[in-house]
Design a protein around this motif. Structure first.
Motif: not given
Length: 194
Positions: A115, A118-119, A122-125, A148-150
């Motif tokens: 996590d 990924l953060r 800048g990953v959101r999906t 909170g990820y897609r």
């Protein structure tokens, strides 16, 4: 893109899961995952190999809380650090990939730095491929959604056993948590800049 447990000891030449390896072979799961990973890299999408391994002394592994883990670890050689069994399948590995290794549990987030990694990127999906629809992929999807990820699951780059059960998981569980695309659809989307 998260590649879940596409390791030699899971789906490759050193697999201790013959039924799962057979489903992967019948459905070209490795080829589809490789196709998706290559497209990800070409599109500038980072690929993270989410791997599992155990220490010989089992330090850091909860053994008594899962019948499946207890059964696996009766074999003192199962998925040991430093052995070929924990290596990512050669057709899926690239020098630029990141790795997130876990030593317990079934999903790639708990007890790892995934996590945070990924953060920081800048990953959101997250796009999920790999194994298995019995435990790992549902766990990945649930935890990613909770964080909170897609989530997008590449439907022809995942498998479960028996195969029909994996199909049911895709339809009845993954469909509630994630978008589903084929490797071909994903390749087209990334080529079109989506």
């Amino acid at each position: 893109m998260l590649v879940m447990e596409m390791q030699r000891g899971v789906a490759g030449d050193l697999s201790r899961f013959p039924e799962l390896a057979a489903v992967c072979a019948e459905r070209d799961v490795v080829a589809h995952a490789s196709q998706a990973a290559a497209a990800a890299r070409a599109a500038g999408v980072r690929v993270v190999q989410c791997t599992a391994a155990f220490r010989a002394d089992r330090a850091g592994t909860h053994i008594g809380n899962s019948p499946f883990i207890r059964r696996l670890l009766r074999d003192p050689e199962h998925m040991l650090e430093g052995t070929g069994a924990v290596e990512v399948l050669p057709e899926l590995l690239h020098a630029d990939d990141l790795e997130s290794r876990r030593h317990h549990g079934f999903s790639p987030f708990t007890g790892t730095s995934l996590d945070t990694t990924l953060r920081a990127l800048g990953v959101r999906t997250v796009v999920a491929t790999g194994l298995s629809l019995n435990l790992g992929i549902p766990g990945l999807c649930i935890e990613a959604v909770d964080l909170g990820y897609r989530v997008v699951v590449v439907s022809d780059a995942v498998a479960g056993v028996p195969a029909e059960y994996g199909d049911e998981v895709m339809a009845r569980t993954i469909g509630l948590l994630a978008a589903r695309v084929t490797a071909d659809e994903l390749v087209r989307a990334w080529k079109d800049g989506e």
